[in-house]
Design a protein around this motif. Structure first.
Motif, PDB file in Angstrom:
ATOM      1  N   ALA A 206     -73.412 -51.371 -46.912  1.00  0.00           N
ATOM      2  CA  ALA A 206     -71.873 -51.501 -46.298  1.00  0.00           C
ATOM      3  C   ALA A 206     -70.925 -50.796 -47.204  1.00  0.00           C
ATOM      4  O   ALA A 206     -69.715 -50.748 -47.195  1.00  0.00           O
ATOM      5  CB  ALA A 206     -71.720 -52.935 -46.218  1.00  0.00           C
ATOM      6  N   HIS A 207     -71.349 -50.768 -48.855  1.00  0.00           N
ATOM      7  CA  HIS A 207     -70.135 -50.548 -49.556  1.00  0.00           C
ATOM      8  C   HIS A 207     -70.572 -49.295 -50.433  1.00  0.00           C
ATOM      9  O   HIS A 207     -69.701 -48.792 -51.114  1.00  0.00           O
ATOM     10  CB  HIS A 207     -70.198 -51.597 -50.772  1.00  0.00           C
ATOM     11  N   VAL A 208     -71.591 -48.456 -50.013  1.00  0.00           N
ATOM     12  CA  VAL A 208     -72.037 -47.300 -50.484  1.00  0.00           C
ATOM     13  C   VAL A 208     -72.288 -46.116 -49.368  1.00  0.00           C
ATOM     14  O   VAL A 208     -71.686 -45.398 -49.186  1.00  0.00           O
ATOM     15  CB  VAL A 208     -73.287 -47.126 -51.447  1.00  0.00           C
ATOM     16  N   VAL A 209     -73.432 -46.336 -48.551  1.00  0.00           N
ATOM     17  CA  VAL A 209     -73.973 -45.721 -47.638  1.00  0.00           C
ATOM     18  C   VAL A 209     -72.878 -45.442 -46.389  1.00  0.00           C
ATOM     19  O   VAL A 209     -72.442 -44.114 -46.189  1.00  0.00           O
ATOM     20  CB  VAL A 209     -75.289 -45.774 -47.094  1.00  0.00           C
ATOM     21  N   GLU A 210     -72.542 -46.236 -45.904  1.00  0.00           N
ATOM     22  CA  GLU A 210     -71.501 -46.474 -44.954  1.00  0.00           C
ATOM     23  C   GLU A 210     -70.152 -45.762 -45.275  1.00  0.00           C
ATOM     24  O   GLU A 210     -69.723 -44.668 -44.526  1.00  0.00           O
ATOM     25  CB  GLU A 210     -71.326 -47.587 -44.327  1.00  0.00           C
ATOM     26  N   PRO A 211     -69.481 -46.161 -46.196  1.00  0.00           N
ATOM     27  CA  PRO A 211     -68.436 -45.579 -46.658  1.00  0.00           C
ATOM     28  C   PRO A 211     -68.405 -43.958 -46.774  1.00  0.00           C
ATOM     29  O   PRO A 211     -67.590 -43.076 -46.599  1.00  0.00           O
ATOM     30  CB  PRO A 211     -67.829 -46.125 -47.873  1.00  0.00           C
ATOM     31  N   LEU A 212     -69.619 -43.554 -47.500  1.00  0.00           N
ATOM     32  CA  LEU A 212     -69.766 -42.154 -47.873  1.00  0.00           C
ATOM     33  C   LEU A 212     -70.000 -41.273 -46.586  1.00  0.00           C
ATOM     34  O   LEU A 212     -69.471 -40.300 -46.555  1.00  0.00           O
ATOM     35  CB  LEU A 212     -71.043 -42.114 -48.788  1.00  0.00           C
ATOM     36  N   LEU A 213     -70.592 -42.221 -45.675  1.00  0.00           N
ATOM     37  CA  LEU A 213     -70.717 -41.084 -44.352  1.00  0.00           C
ATOM     38  C   LEU A 213     -69.592 -41.168 -43.707  1.00  0.00           C
ATOM     39  O   LEU A 213     -69.265 -40.283 -43.232  1.00  0.00           O
ATOM     40  CB  LEU A 213     -71.704 -42.155 -43.342  1.00  0.00           C
ATOM     41  N   LYS A 214     -68.945 -42.207 -43.597  1.00  0.00           N
ATOM     42  CA  LYS A 214     -67.394 -41.988 -43.055  1.00  0.00           C
ATOM     43  C   LYS A 214     -66.500 -41.019 -43.643  1.00  0.00           C
ATOM     44  O   LYS A 214     -65.793 -40.387 -43.086  1.00  0.00           O
ATOM     45  CB  LYS A 214     -66.833 -43.280 -42.933  1.00  0.00           C
ATOM     46  N   ALA A 215     -66.597 -40.798 -45.126  1.00  0.00           N
ATOM     47  CA  ALA A 215     -65.920 -39.793 -45.744  1.00  0.00           C
ATOM     48  C   ALA A 215     -66.353 -38.553 -45.575  1.00  0.00           C
ATOM     49  O   ALA A 215     -65.601 -37.744 -46.279  1.00  0.00           O
ATOM     50  CB  ALA A 215     -65.783 -40.395 -47.235  1.00  0.00           C
ATOM     51  N   GLY A 216     -67.529 -38.524 -44.943  1.00  0.00           N
ATOM     52  CA  GLY A 216     -68.309 -37.061 -44.690  1.00  0.00           C
ATOM     53  C   GLY A 216     -68.724 -36.733 -46.063  1.00  0.00           C
ATOM     54  O   GLY A 216     -68.952 -35.373 -46.217  1.00  0.00           O
TER      55      GLY A 216
END
Lengths: 370, 437
Positions: A206-216
């Motif tokens: 929730a705090h690393v993988v998902e935000p990085l994905l969302k940021a491309g």
């Protein structure tokens, strides 16, 4: 020699040599340890007597009386004299507010560490890694008081060459230092083989993988490993499956699916670790067994049927934690048939009841994350 | 408090008749429709209400009624028994004196110049708990008998039994006139706008549930003059007198006790969690514990066990281990039932899943020390003077109800101190002619 059968068992390859070889050796070691607890822990003996269980007559692992994990919250059992207890281990605080307490003597503690390390090395290899720990610095530093979370992290660091953390404590909240993490990952892109990213499951996703994905944003770290442990409860609420977590880790970090390893274990049986293998299954080492029990009949269930997970191991000799029933639901997947080649039973943890308490460092930590 | 938004869309299971799945109605519209239906009900003689419900009872008891197959073990025969004329008429008499007071002014007592009439209070909101599925209908029944309009709020996880029962009532002769004044709403506790809206419509809020949920509902907006009848958490227990232990048929007693312990998986507030035996003999207690364990085993044939959750299993096994180590325990091979004994002098705790604490007391009168406002029912296995003495002693300290062992979980009036029909009417008086006309 004390615990002769147990000592023999610990000489076996981590996952043994298949059912025919393992079953008699494990049964003999379990009988040896059950007799020891029967003779040295009066409450345990009383319970066995009332249940008509004679450890000397142990014929099947399924017959061993087991204790639920919650039992350790209110009763501290010892099978060694009080002066031999050198440490009381407490589990992570839970929503019930009562941690479990286990009395460890030096011998049990040493044995637990040895078993833990063997299983981890079997899974990730024996080389040393550069760790990026998704937690704050105090969890990897030296301190008098060790939280259960820090204890989990430190137990993994025997295979660390270098350790960096990228979370900061701001008041009561934990905040991810994204800039530092990005810098560490950028540097590691050239030497991915040596990198180990470790985090509690929810934080990792929730705090690393998902935000990085969302940021491309993504990295190329082939050969690096992603190790995570902790509750799935909060991720389940977000409909994130283990498969999706692996897939998204691969997309973000550029790692191979088999290098994303989900660890499972619980404090009431310290030293026992069940990482997912290259095929995504969990294995039981030579010095343990898993039984799935029907919640109504409490009978052992065959492979494929969901029930409560019971774990058996003779490695705890300072307290009768050798047969423990968890509140976790799971199922047996097979025996001696895993595509990864490791022998022994394999199982899957399906989850916990919707009304079960938040438990484990990962779930607790998730509540603290800003 | 901010006024409720009456444009909130209320998910509906039943509104004056069957509705398609997924139906929602604006709260304001719901209030208007039930308000009109309530006025129509005023003209319906109470005898017609009783007659329609009695007809519904026969319909429900019919062997070919498909509801029996669809909801096995839901207690439909029990609902039917409550709807029978021979149950309803005595209930109305106990609550209101002469039931005709719901239709006309009656002269009562010595004041021949004044007549009294019972009027429905208006819209009764029945806020149901999920632990006893049939309770929703029984609560509603009290509202219908007193010619009120009724809105039943069920939990989002509840099955659709209530709506199906109402469909059956609507198809019974005279039943549609009653169901015209009934709606069933279904939404979760997180749907606050809906909760606030339906609460603000009610003239009476009959609130069943845990202490927390009762407190939550009471905090919702309501009309200034609205009346709250609350049924929060309660605990219940059984006492067995020394005389019964010496001379009674203990096997039969254990069988009746097993029934009380097994019904609703002990989730009802009238379910016993503790049994006090008036004896100083541990041997007597252990011998009774064995009888009770046998009876609980036998009760599984008629009342099969609902599989417990992981957490419930952990709680049971935890207690079994603790009591095997430090006290006494008798239990099934699986998680079906658990009998525990210790030297503590307390009620429970309420574990559920057919778990019962068996405790000795030298004199049952000592149990009075344990009574709090939370105690609801006491199952009594004692007779004559022993029973009289005990009942007065415990009732004075707050016990609401005494029941025979074996019938503890049968819904009864009064319940938690309320004769419900009495609380669902308001009384008016007016001068009448000397003849009483």
């Amino acid at each position: 020699m004390p615990f002769e059968k147990l000592q023999d068992l610990l000489q076996e390859p981590v996952h043994g040599r298949g059912r025919a070889d393992k079953a008699p050796k494990l049964l003999a070691a379990m009988a040896e340890v059950a007799i020891f607890h029967y003779e040295h822990c009066a409450p345990y003996r009383t319970m066995c007597d009332k249940r008509g269980f004679a450890p000397r007559d142990l014929a099947s692992l399924e017959d061993l009386p087991y204790l639920p994990t919650s039992f350790f919250k209110h009763t501290l059992l010892r099978s060694v004299p009080e002066e031999e207890v050198f440490r009381e281990i407490t589990s992570s605080a839970t929503t019930s507010g009562q941690p479990s307490r286990m009395a460890l003597d030096r011998e049990t503690s040493r044995r637990q560490s040895k078993c833990f390390n063997k299983v981890l090395i079997d899974r990730i290899g024996s080389k040393r890694f550069n760790f990026i720990v998704l937690d704050e610095p105090s969890t990897v530093g030296r301190s008098q008081v060790v939280s259960a979370r820090a204890s989990t992290i430190r137990s993994l660091l025997f295979c660390a060459r270098q350790v960096d953390t990228c979370v900061t404590q701001e008041g009561a909240s934990l905040v991810l230092d994204q800039e530092k993490l990005d810098g560490l990952l950028q540097v590691a892109q050239g030497s991915g083989d040596d990198l180990m990213i470790f985090g509690f499951t929810f934080i990792l996703y929730a705090h690393v993988v998902e935000p990085l994905l969302k940021a491309g944003k993504s990295y190329r770290l082939p050969g690096a490993k992603v190790l995570h442990i902790g509750g799935w409860k909060k991720l389940e609420a977000q409909k994130v499956t283990p498969e999706k977590l692996v897939e998204d880790c691969c997309r973000v970090f550029g790692v191979r699916p088999e290098d994303v390893v989900d660890l499972y274990g619980f404090t009431e049986q310290g030293g026992m670790l069940y990482p997912t293998c290259q095929a995504g299954r969990r294995h039981v080492p030579a010095w343990g067994e898993v039984i799935v029990r029907d919640p109504l009949t409490l009978e052992a269930l065959p492979a494929g049927r969901e029930g409560l997970l019971e774990f058996i191991t003779p490695i705890q000799t300072s307290y009768p934690g050798h047969a423990v029933l968890t509140e976790d639901v799971g199922l047996l997947l097979g025996e001696d048939d895993c595509p990864c080649g490791r022998p022994g039973r394999t199982f899957k943890v399906v989850g916990r009841a919707p009304n079960s308490e938040v438990r484990g460092c990962g779930d607790i930590m998730a509540d603290k994350f800003a | 408090m901010t006024p409720a938004d009456l444009t909130a869309a209320i998910p509906i299971d039943f509104l004056q008749g069957p509705v398609p799945a997924g139906t929602t109605v604006e709260a304001g519209e719901l209030g208007r429709r039930l308000g009109q239906a309530r006025l129509d009900l005023l003209d319906l003689p109470v005898e017609r209400v009783v007659s329609a419900l009695d007809g519904f009872s026969a319909r429900l008891l019919a062997r070919d009624n498909p509801l029996h197959r669809r909801y096995p073990g839901a207690g439909l025969a029990y609902v039917a028994s409550w709807c029978r004329r021979r149950s309803l008429e005595p209930l109305l008499e106990e609550s209101l004196g002469d039931p005709r007071a719901l239709d006309e002014y009656l002269v009562r007592g010595a004041r021949a110049s004044r007549g009294l009439r019972a009027w429905p209070r208006g819209l009764v909101l029945h806020w149901m708990a999920g632990n006893v599925p049939t309770l929703g209908f029984l609560s509603l029944l009290m509202g219908l008998l007193t010619k009120n309009a009724n809105l039943v709020k069920v939990a989002s996880s509840q099955d659709d039994l209530l709506a199906r029962l109402l469909e059956g009532l609507a198809e019974t002769p005279g039943g549609a006139e009653l169901t015209a004044a009934v709606a069933v709403a279904r939404f979760s506790h997180s749907q606050l706008p809906q909760a606030r809206a339906v609460s603000s419509l009610a003239d009476v809020r009959v609130i069943w549930g845990s202490d927390e949920s009762v407190a939550t509902v009471r905090a919702l907006p309501s009309r200034l003059e609205a009346l709250d009848l609350v049924f929060p958490n309660r605990v219940s227990f059984i006492v067995v007198g020394a005389g019964m232990l010496r001379q009674g048929d203990l096997k039969a007693l254990a069988q009746r006790m097993a029934q009380d312990i097994s019904v609703f998986e002990q989730k009802a507030c009238a379910s016993p969690h503790t049994v006090f035996l008036e004896t100083e003999s541990q041997e007597t207690l252990e011998s009774f514990a064995r009888l009770l364990a046998e009876a609980l085993q036998a009760a599984l044939r008629g009342l099969p066990k609902t599989p417990p959750s992981q957490r419930e299993v952990a709680a049971l096994l935890n207690l079994r281990a603790e009591y095997d180590m430090f006290h006494q325990a008798w239990y099934s091979r699986g998680t079906e039932f658990t009998v525990l004994s210790d030297d503590k002098f307390q009620l429970g705790p309420a574990i559920g899943n057919r778990t019962i604490f068996l405790r000795r007391v030298a004199d049952l009168a000592q149990v009075a020390q344990l009574i709090t406002p939370k105690v609801q029912s006491v199952g009594v296995a004692a007779e004559g003077a022993e029973l009289d003495r005990l009942a007065d002693l415990l009732a004075a300290r707050g016990v609401h109800r005494f029941a025979r062992v074996g019938g503890m979980t049968s819904f009864d009036m009064p319940w938690d101190g309320f004769l419900l029909p009495q609380n669902l009417v308001r009384w008016t008086s007016r001068p009448v002619a000397a003849s009483g006309q």
